[in-house]
Scaffold this active site. Structure first.
Site, PDB file in Angstrom:
ATOM      1  CG  ASN A 197      -0.457  -4.522   7.109  1.00  0.00           C
ATOM      2  OD1 ASN A 197       0.418  -5.380   7.057  1.00  0.00           O
ATOM      3  ND2 ASN A 197      -1.710  -4.761   6.760  1.00  0.00           N
ATOM      4  CG  ASP A 202      17.515  21.241 -31.043  1.00  0.00           C
ATOM      5  OD1 ASP A 202      17.126  20.707 -32.091  1.00  0.00           O
ATOM      6  OD2 ASP A 202      18.645  21.754 -30.925  1.00  0.00           O
ATOM      7  CG  ASP A 212       2.452   0.329   5.345  1.00  0.00           C
ATOM      8  OD1 ASP A 212       2.995  -0.580   4.690  1.00  0.00           O
ATOM      9  OD2 ASP A 212       1.218   0.442   5.483  1.00  0.00           O
ATOM     10  CG  ASN A 219       4.415 -11.618   6.773  1.00  0.00           C
ATOM     11  OD1 ASN A 219       5.168 -12.456   7.249  1.00  0.00           O
ATOM     12  ND2 ASN A 219       4.672 -10.318   6.803  1.00  0.00           N
ATOM     13  CG  ASP A 235      14.155  16.933 -33.472  1.00  0.00           C
ATOM     14  OD1 ASP A 235      14.472  16.125 -34.363  1.00  0.00           O
ATOM     15  OD2 ASP A 235      14.892  17.861 -33.105  1.00  0.00           O
ATOM     16  CG  ASP A 237      20.496  15.848 -35.674  1.00  0.00           C
ATOM     17  OD1 ASP A 237      21.285  15.161 -36.356  1.00  0.00           O
ATOM     18  OD2 ASP A 237      19.926  16.865 -36.106  1.00  0.00           O
ATOM     19  CD  GLU A 283      -0.224  -1.514   3.054  1.00  0.00           C
ATOM     20  OE1 GLU A 283      -0.246  -1.711   4.269  1.00  0.00           O
ATOM     21  OE2 GLU A 283      -0.192  -2.428   2.230  1.00  0.00           O
TER      22      GLU A 283
END
Length: 955
Positions: free
Chosen positions: A758, A665, A762, A733, A669, A357, A314
């Site tokens: 958790n 640039d 976390d 787990n 392109d 290029d 999470e």
């Protein structure tokens, strides 16, 4: 708003006419009709009227530049697969009254979305600041009042309105859609709209040609469009459409959204959907198994949801966003590199092919003279001097804003030759060009082969300019008419330009012409650019000179030029190669020129197709998309490429499984920038290129790209380490919990205990965002491959599950003679063991082969120590009984230590086996190669960071 006051209100669309200027259905308007329809004139708008129109029509900016509102940016962050799944799990937890779980999950979702939207907002502000830094302006003609004369002044492009009269000069970007009122040799590039690589001649027409109308809007000479750039000549035009009303906006609208999924998107989505399937299957399996074997009903639903949450990483959205945001902020601070799209930083770390290029990246955007030869192919300094006469007076009489790059090189070479003779000519090569290679005779100083006596024969400064016929892409030559000292009544025409075009204007037979063309082809094939020089004497006259006078010339010789390699290019290419990034050169230049420049830098063409092992546009056009995949993978240099060719090559590389970056640039392109996984451009790129790019560099330099790649690999390495460690631990787990749940008469852990566990894990995982990955993680592109992850987490997850189930046996032994609170003690024992094993996993599975690399993870070591301390201490605190846990007997800790020791040994052995099988390139020789690579990587990384800091200070 009156219909005549703005182009936006004209409303009719006819063939061959821009939508904003079609007041005459079925006909193409003349310039006078357009001016009347726009309520304007050749003298321009009044300042007050221009301000009024700006308020009505809005700024002259493309729709893509308008800022995204905060709510929309926040909601867009929910499209991430894991974020969406977490949101659903949070809602399900709320439905089953698991308010604690729901609150934590929804808080994580909110934090992730806030972080991502805030970082994107920061990147947008940085990009806006760049736009201001290199703000584009246009020369507009306006009047202060009705009686005042028109005046030219520079205004920001955003302030232009329909009806404004503007001036166009060489190098200008066309700021809007315009109709030409007056021109003088005007040519423009419009490849962004048509894909044509050659400039197009434009001219004002009093009466539009119906035949040209049928050829299409872009083929009509009287119109110029936003996205074009002026190549040569000058012109005056009236603006007919701005901003979102332009043809450029219509052509490129939504193109950014058409880009396929990037490497990061593909990787995360692949891993996400694999785990989502597991999570969707887990709750029903838990419910059915408990109902069938233990007779439990919906009371196990909170536990089933908690197990599904336990399987979910999470923190992934938070870790990914924080890691990428920190990397992007550090890159902007130290190197001046702006990451506009956060996932693009990961894609930079995964790039294994960089397309670019040649000009301005591998070579300086500055050619220099290599040699000059006469018609007999012998060195002749007078050829260079006559070319300098042409360049000098073309620049002065044509009133060009700046010298052409080739003319500048000729003038520099002639000036150096006049100052220092042979030695100065050698100095032009910055150390020597090896011109003998190109010409088969002479050396770098061959331009002075005319001898000392020749030095005084042609002196460019001694001539007096009379007239000039500037270069244009149709004639492909430029002619200067000069008066030679001591030659009264005689004008000398000096013509310089493309070899074929000059030879066509010379008095010679076909055999001689073919011989000279063969010589030129041989030299061009060796990588040199060629200018032919010719002259003729004419009787002096007062009348104007025209292209018809460029006939019967005497051929003088050829001036050969070559590109100067960028000072840092060779070293940067070597560093990129060691990092596993191959470079592909996509250029519009001659194949020989491209091959020579690459060879000088050690970038050897490896293809087997095309001229000189270079794949040309002609070859590309004969290949199907499937065939191009193989050719693009093998070849290094692609020459004569149009914008469409570049995009095809990039797409073929992605189809072949490569993660591609494209550095560009210009407006030409744009297709390739959109086709690549990562579009990269320098900050001085044209506006539309900066808008399309994902990453904006402080300067067009391969060293800056290397620093960006390093930053991407750091972030990707941390994300990959987090996923490996978290998912293997979570899977172990969950397997152990499901097994124990079927064997025990009670739930192995209460939902609240699962939630607290958790939360602790976390909190420890946040350290991954601040870790510094080992040097081995920076050597190769970091790609998150779902299959590799699935194999990794399955193997290490089963090992983790075995440790959990061994703990189950330890608990049974330690609690055999315990009092009646065995269930609470079991919960406490398993809670402690889970956090301790997770702490071990954090330490032992961190990326890195050597002990020094593993010891480098300072933040992770601190997080693991804190996690272990919480696991041991929490059941002993007053919080333990509140969570349904009780104190454990000392015997449990002794037995648990034995289990954890065996688990650590097994985990270390499994990790080493995995590294030997899946990371063979990291250390071919464990002693010498490992030490050398670590030393080299450390030096390169420190040098890149130091260079980035200096670059950031400069910019």
């Amino acid at each position: 708003m009156p219909e005549s006051s703005s182009a936006a209100g004209l409303g009719h669309i006819t063939a061959g006419t821009p939508a904003s200027v079609a007041p005459f259905p079925g006909a193409v308007p003349t310039a006078l009709q357009t001016l009347r329809a726009l309520d304007s004139g050749p003298r321009g708008l009044l300042e007050a009227e221009a301000e009024s129109r700006l308020g009505r029509t809005g700024e002259n900016v493309l729709p893509a530049r308008r800022p995204v509102p905060w709510p929309r940016r926040f909601l867009r962050s929910l499209r991430d697969p894991f974020t969406s799944v977490l949101l659903c799990l949070g809602l399900v937890s709320a439905l089953v009254s698991a308010w604690g779980t729901a609150g934590v999950i929804l808080a994580l979702v909110a934090v992730s979305c806030l972080l991502r939207s805030a970082e994107e907002h920061r990147a947008d502000r940085s990009t806006a600041a760049l736009r201001e830094l290199v703000a584009t302006t246009a020369t507009v003609v306006r009047r202060a009042s009705d009686g005042s004369p028109p005046q030219e002044r520079e205004v920001p492009v955003a302030d232009l309105v329909p009806g404004d009269v503007i001036r166009l000069r060489p190098g200008d970007l066309v700021p809007a859609d315009v109709q030409l009122l007056r021109t003088d040799g005007l040519t423009v590039h419009q490849s962004a709209l048509t894909g044509e690589s050659a400039p197009v001649v434009k001219q004002a027409l009093d009466i539009p040609d119906p035949a040209q109308t049928d050829a299409g809007l872009f083929a009509q000479p009287q119109w110029c469009f936003l996205g074009s750039s002026v190549t040569s000549g000058s012109g005056t035009a009236v603006i007919v459409a701005t901003g979102g009303e332009t043809r450029f906006a219509a052509t490129h609208d939504g193109r950014a959204g058409q880009r396929g999924a990037s490497a990061f998107d593909r990787s995360v989505q692949g891993i996400s959907w694999t785990l989502i399937r597991f999570m969707l299957l887990t709750p029903p399996l838990v419910l059915m198994a408990n109902a069938a074997l233990r007779g439990r009903g919906l009371e196990t639903l909170p536990f089933a949801v908690a197990v599904a949450v336990g399987l979910t990483p999470e923190m992934l959205p938070v870790i990914v966003t924080t890691t990428l945001a920190r990397g992007a902020a550090r890159l902007a601070r130290t190197s001046g590199v702006i990451v506009k799209r956060l996932p693009a930083l990961h894609d930079l770390g995964a790039v294994d092919v960089l397309c670019l290029d040649k000009t301005g990246t591998l070579t300086e955007d500055r050619p220099v003279v290599a040699a000059a030869t006469n018609g007999a192919d012998r060195p002749d300094a007078d050829v260079l001097r006559w070319a300098a006469v042409n360049a000098l007076w073309t620049l002065q009489l044509a009133e060009l804003p700046a010298a052409d790059a080739l003319d500048e090189a000729v003038l520099d070479a002639a000036d150096a030759l006049g100052r220092g003779g042979l030695g100065a000519a050698c100095a032009l090569g910055r150390g020597g060009f090896g011109a003998a290679d190109a010409f088969g005779k002479g050396g770098p100083g061959a331009v002075d082969g005319g001898g000392p006596s020749a030095a005084g024969e042609v002196d460019p400064d001694a001539y007096e300019g009379v007239a000039v016929l500037p270069f244009d892409p149709v004639r492909r030559v430029a002619t200067a008419v000069v008066r030679r000292p001591g030659r009264l009544g005689v004008h000398t025409l000096v013509t310089k330009g493309a070899v074929e075009a000059v030879l066509d204007r010379c008095a010679m037979d076909r055999g001689e012409r073919d011989r000279l063309l063969a010589v030129a082809d041989r030299k061009a094939g060796s990588g040199l650019r060629l200018l032919a020089v010719a002259r003729a004497d004419r009787a002096a006259r007062a009348g104007a000179y025209t292209p018809a006078d460029e006939r019967g010339l005497t051929f003088l010789g050829l001036v050969a030029l070559r590109d100067v390699p960028a000072p840092s290019a060779a070293d940067a290419l070597g560093v990129l190669a060691r990092r596993g990034v191959s470079v592909k050169v996509l250029t519009g230049d001659h194949p020989g020129t491209a091959a020579r420049a690459c060879a000088d830098l050690g970038l050897r063409p490896e293809g087997r197709t095309g001229h000189n092992d270079v794949v040309t546009a002609e070859v590309l056009d004969t290949l199907s998309d499937a065939e191009l995949v193989g050719v693009a993978d093998r070849a290094t240099v692609f020459a004569r490429c149009t914008p469409e060719h570049k995009a095809r090559i990039v797409t073929a590389l992605r189809t072949g499984g490569h993660t591609t970056g494209f550095l560009g640039d210009g407006v030409n392109d744009l297709p390739a920038l959109h086709a690549a996984d990562v579009g990269i451009c320098p900050r001085n790129a044209v506006d539309v290129a900066r808008e399309a790019a994902d990453v904006v560099l402080a300067e067009k330099d391969l060293t800056a790209i290397d620093r960006a790649v390093l930053a991407g690999r750091r972030s990707s390495g941390n994300i990959a380490a987090y996923l490996r460690i978290t998912l293997s631990s979570n899977l172990g787990n969950v397997i152990a919990m499901l097994t124990a749940g079927l064997m025990l008469p009670f739930l192995p852990m209460l939902p609240a205990q699962v939630l607290v566990q958790n939360l602790c894990f976390d909190a420890a995982q946040l350290a991954f965002a601040f870790d510094r990955p080992a040097a081995s993680a920076l050597r190769r592109p970091t790609v998150l491959r779902p299959r590799d992850f699935l194999r990794f987490i399955t193997g290490f997850g089963l090992l983790n599950a075995a440790a959990d189930l061994a703990t189950f046996g330890v608990l049974a032994l330690a609690l055999h003679n315990a009092s009646g609170d065995g269930e609470a003690a079991f919960h406490a024992g398993w809670f402690t063991e889970n956090l301790l094993t997770q702490a071990l996993v954090i330490i032992l599975l961190r990326t890195g082969r050597s002990a020094a690399e593993r010891r480098a993870g300072g933040p992770l070591r601190g997080a693991a120590a804190g996690l272990a301390a919480v696991g041991v201490a929490l059941p002993l605190t007053p919080i333990g009984p509140l969570l349904g846990m009780s104190a454990l007997p000392p015997l449990y800790y002794l037995l648990l230590g034995s289990v954890l020791g065996l688990y650590a040994v097994g985990l270390t052995a499994a990790r080493r086996r995995y590294e030997r099988r899946h990371l063979p390139e990291a250390a071919p020789d464990p002693v010498r190669e490992g030490r050398r690579d670590r030393k080299r990587s450390g030096k390169e990384e420190r040098a890149a960071e130091l260079g980035g800091v200096r670059s950031g200070r400069r910019h």
